[in-house]
Design a protein around this motif. Structure first.
Motif, mmCIF file in Angstrom:
data_model
loop_
_atom_site.group_PDB
_atom_site.id
_atom_site.type_symbol
_atom_site.label_atom_id
_atom_site.label_comp_id
_atom_site.label_asym_id
_atom_site.label_seq_id
_atom_site.Cartn_x
_atom_site.Cartn_y
_atom_site.Cartn_z
ATOM 1 N N SER A 29 90.076 92.437 59.595
ATOM 2 C CA SER A 29 88.891 92.249 60.201
ATOM 3 C C SER A 29 88.074 93.013 59.494
ATOM 4 O O SER A 29 86.769 93.085 59.129
ATOM 5 N N TYR A 30 88.753 94.360 58.648
ATOM 6 C CA TYR A 30 88.000 95.024 57.480
ATOM 7 C C TYR A 30 87.576 93.991 56.375
ATOM 8 O O TYR A 30 86.447 94.161 55.996
ATOM 9 N N LYS A 31 88.523 93.138 56.234
ATOM 10 C CA LYS A 31 88.078 92.309 54.956
ATOM 11 C C LYS A 31 87.266 90.959 55.097
ATOM 12 O O LYS A 31 86.300 90.779 54.602
ATOM 13 N N LYS A 32 87.721 90.453 56.541
ATOM 14 C CA LYS A 32 86.966 89.193 56.794
ATOM 15 C C LYS A 32 86.050 89.217 57.807
ATOM 16 O O LYS A 32 85.221 88.410 58.157
ATOM 17 N N GLY A 33 86.066 90.350 58.908
ATOM 18 C CA GLY A 33 85.026 90.704 59.868
ATOM 19 C C GLY A 33 85.278 89.452 61.003
ATOM 20 O O GLY A 33 84.482 89.448 61.729
ATOM 21 N N ASN A 34 86.271 88.670 60.976
ATOM 22 C CA ASN A 34 86.512 88.032 62.333
ATOM 23 C C ASN A 34 87.567 88.439 63.335
ATOM 24 O O ASN A 34 88.717 88.601 62.973
ATOM 25 N N LEU A 35 86.963 88.712 64.258
ATOM 26 C CA LEU A 35 87.872 89.220 65.381
ATOM 27 C C LEU A 35 88.793 88.525 66.034
ATOM 28 O O LEU A 35 90.026 89.053 65.870
ATOM 29 N N VAL A 36 88.404 87.255 66.382
ATOM 30 C CA VAL A 36 89.583 86.585 66.992
ATOM 31 C C VAL A 36 90.828 86.246 66.015
ATOM 32 O O VAL A 36 91.943 86.234 66.272
ATOM 33 N N LEU A 37 90.278 85.873 64.662
ATOM 34 C CA LEU A 37 91.464 85.704 63.750
ATOM 35 C C LEU A 37 92.248 86.957 63.592
ATOM 36 O O LEU A 37 93.454 86.702 63.344
ATOM 37 N N SER A 38 91.642 87.860 63.438
ATOM 38 C CA SER A 38 92.410 89.008 63.295
ATOM 39 C C SER A 38 93.473 89.403 64.308
ATOM 40 O O SER A 38 94.527 89.815 64.089
ATOM 41 N N VAL A 39 93.036 89.362 65.757
ATOM 42 C CA VAL A 39 93.699 89.530 66.903
ATOM 43 C C VAL A 39 94.917 88.639 66.773
ATOM 44 O O VAL A 39 96.185 89.018 67.156
ATOM 45 N N LEU A 40 94.663 87.402 66.449
ATOM 46 C CA LEU A 40 95.557 86.217 66.720
ATOM 47 C C LEU A 40 96.709 86.615 65.373
ATOM 48 O O LEU A 40 97.970 86.413 65.641
ATOM 49 N N SER A 41 96.119 86.968 64.388
ATOM 50 C CA SER A 41 97.157 87.306 63.332
ATOM 51 C C SER A 41 98.219 88.567 63.597
ATOM 52 O O SER A 41 99.273 88.524 63.353
ATOM 53 N N GLY A 42 97.287 89.381 64.244
ATOM 54 C CA GLY A 42 98.137 90.583 64.801
ATOM 55 C C GLY A 42 99.409 90.059 65.780
ATOM 56 O O GLY A 42 100.387 90.663 65.507
ATOM 57 N N ILE A 43 98.938 89.264 66.670
ATOM 58 C CA ILE A 43 99.909 88.783 67.653
ATOM 59 C C ILE A 43 100.952 87.907 67.088
ATOM 60 O O ILE A 43 102.338 88.268 67.450
ATOM 61 N N LEU A 44 100.469 87.037 66.049
ATOM 62 C CA LEU A 44 101.763 86.393 65.299
ATOM 63 C C LEU A 44 102.650 87.216 64.581
ATOM 64 O O LEU A 44 103.920 87.014 64.584
ATOM 65 N N LEU A 45 101.929 88.168 63.987
ATOM 66 C CA LEU A 45 102.872 88.877 63.254
ATOM 67 C C LEU A 45 103.827 89.769 63.805
ATOM 68 O O LEU A 45 105.245 89.731 63.693
ATOM 69 N N SER A 46 103.485 90.273 65.201
ATOM 70 C CA SER A 46 104.424 91.075 66.081
ATOM 71 C C SER A 46 105.487 90.150 66.591
ATOM 72 O O SER A 46 106.604 90.574 66.582
ATOM 73 N N PHE A 47 105.028 89.024 66.829
ATOM 74 C CA PHE A 47 105.934 87.996 67.434
ATOM 75 C C PHE A 47 107.037 87.837 66.568
ATOM 76 O O PHE A 47 108.236 87.758 67.003
ATOM 77 N N LEU A 48 106.835 87.688 65.199
ATOM 78 C CA LEU A 48 107.663 87.164 64.150
ATOM 79 C C LEU A 48 108.689 88.445 63.988
ATOM 80 O O LEU A 48 110.073 88.309 64.074
ATOM 81 N N ILE A 49 108.143 89.497 63.843
ATOM 82 C CA ILE A 49 108.898 91.030 63.897
ATOM 83 C C ILE A 49 109.851 90.905 64.951
ATOM 84 O O ILE A 49 110.953 91.227 64.837
ATOM 85 N N ILE A 50 109.394 90.957 66.282
ATOM 86 C CA ILE A 50 109.869 90.930 67.261
ATOM 87 C C ILE A 50 111.363 89.878 67.379
ATOM 88 O O ILE A 50 112.561 90.426 67.689
ATOM 89 N N ASN A 51 111.007 88.745 67.144
ATOM 90 C CA ASN A 51 112.084 87.927 67.008
ATOM 91 C C ASN A 51 112.951 88.196 66.066
ATOM 92 O O ASN A 51 114.285 87.852 66.062
ATOM 93 N N MET A 52 112.927 88.474 64.680
ATOM 94 C CA MET A 52 113.689 88.888 63.752
ATOM 95 C C MET A 52 114.656 89.959 64.013
ATOM 96 O O MET A 52 115.795 89.894 63.564
ATOM 97 N N SER A 53 114.102 91.000 64.842
ATOM 98 C CA SER A 53 114.888 92.061 65.093
ATOM 99 C C SER A 53 115.768 91.877 66.252
ATOM 100 O O SER A 53 116.583 92.665 66.578
ATOM 101 N N ILE A 54 115.724 90.774 67.030
ATOM 102 C CA ILE A 54 116.666 90.439 68.209
ATOM 103 C C ILE A 54 117.882 89.912 67.665
ATOM 104 O O ILE A 54 117.924 89.025 66.965
#
Lengths: 102, 237
Positions: free
Chosen positions: A77-102
């Motif tokens: 959001s700092y670079k692109k300023g798009n709120l929805v895109l930033s939040v969805l990326s945050g969700i996706l990344l944390s989802f991937l990390i949680i799945n990798m660590s299980i």
């Protein structure tokens, strides 16, 4: 099943009054510059506090996913300023990390 | 020249900024619905919790305390302390709501949460009655409907997805705050100061949850006034 309605009403008032009273009480009062300044900072300080609180209270196995999700959303959001895109990326990344660590 | 924007346009703006909240609230509300069911609270009461209390952290805490056999008076007191931070948030919004007719304030106040407060505060240029009402209403609907869906079919969402969707709310806080840091050095320092103040309060263990948040907000905002008093005069109000 017992009824919780008295508790619900009590909790409802306990949440509603702090939300309502300042709005109504301050709505047409002249506010001192210092106080105005103080109120101006509240969004920044409370957001910082909510974020840091989210990190330090996250379960230890969720900590990395939480920090990564927050970081990528903030940077995007700092670079692109798009709120929805930033939040969805945050969700996706944390989802991937949680799945990798299980 | 200022162009008067149509209600339709304001409603659309409200929907767009509400999206991250809708996405974030729904799974958390589902988790609440499911947990309430497991605490053997009826569907009606569970729905009423979300409809009348509309405060995520307090509702989860209430389930914990109900399970632990804490008296209702104490649960209500704990709820009050946990939500005292909204005093500071709505006080800050009151200054920005000058253009909103007073009769709408009781309705708008009901919908102020950490999340709607944040989105409104960082979209000050968009503030209008319809913008705020649409944002609040959609967030509220997501919370209430999510609760009901969770009560009925809560088991179907896998836990990792639930967790990452709830991290989405923190991602939203960061996505709102970071661009502001870009705009002003003072805001950057103030954010760091707030984080440090809260960490000290949290690990000092002197205050219960709720008090540490509100004290953190008060102390760091006051520090902002003290530190930046000169630069604030340059900013036109």
């Amino acid at each position: 099943m017992r009824t919780y309605i008295p508790l619900i009403i009590g909790m409802g008032l306990a949440t509603y009054l702090p939300r309502l009273i300042p709005l109504v009480a301050l709505s047409d009062r002249k506010i001192d510059d210092r106080v105005r300044e103080f109120l101006y900072y509240i969004p920044y300080t409370s957001l910082s506090i909510l974020i840091i609180r989210g990190i330090i209270t996250a379960d230890s196995n969720m900590k990395i996913a939480t920090i990564a999700g927050i970081a990528i959303a903030g940077i995007l959001s700092y670079k692109k300023g798009n709120l929805v895109l930033s939040v969805l990326s945050g969700i996706l990344l944390s989802f991937l990390i949680i799945n990798m660590s299980i | 020249m200022i162009v008067e924007k149509s209600i339709h346009y304001k409603v659309k703006q409200g929907i767009v900024v509400a999206l991250p909240i809708i996405i974030g609230y729904f799974p958390i509300a589902m988790a609440f619905g499911l947990m309430a069911k497991n605490t053997s609270i009826s569907f009606l009461d569970t729905s009423l919790f979300s409809m009348m209390v509309f405060a995520g952290a307090s509702q989860f805490m209430a389930l914990d305390l109900i399970g632990a056999g804490v008296t209702w008076a104490n649960i209500i007191l704990a709820t009050f302390l946990l939500n005292l931070r909204h005093l500071m948030m709505t006080a800050s919004l009151a200054v920005e709501f000058k253009s909103i007719p007073k009769k709408f304030l009781p309705l708008i106040g009901f919908g102020i949460t950490d999340e709607t407060f944040s989105v409104i505060s960082f979209n000050k240029d968009k503030i209008s009655t319809s913008f705020v009402l649409v944002l609040n209403f959609l967030s509220y609907s997501s919370w209430v409907i999510g609760t009901m869906v969770g009560y009925i079919v809560g088991e179907i969402i896998p836990a990792p997805l639930q967790t990452s969707l709830s991290i989405g709310l923190y991602a939203m806080f960061a996505a709102l705050l970071f661009p502001e840091i870009n705009k002003s050095k003072n805001i950057f320092f103030l954010s760091i100061i707030s984080a440090i103040v809260y960490i000290i309060l949290f690990y000092s263990n002197l205050f219960t949850s709720g008090w540490d948040i509100i004290l953190g907000i008060i102390i760091s905002s006051a520090l902002g006034v003290v530190f930046f008093i000169n630069s604030s005069k340059e900013r036109e109000k």
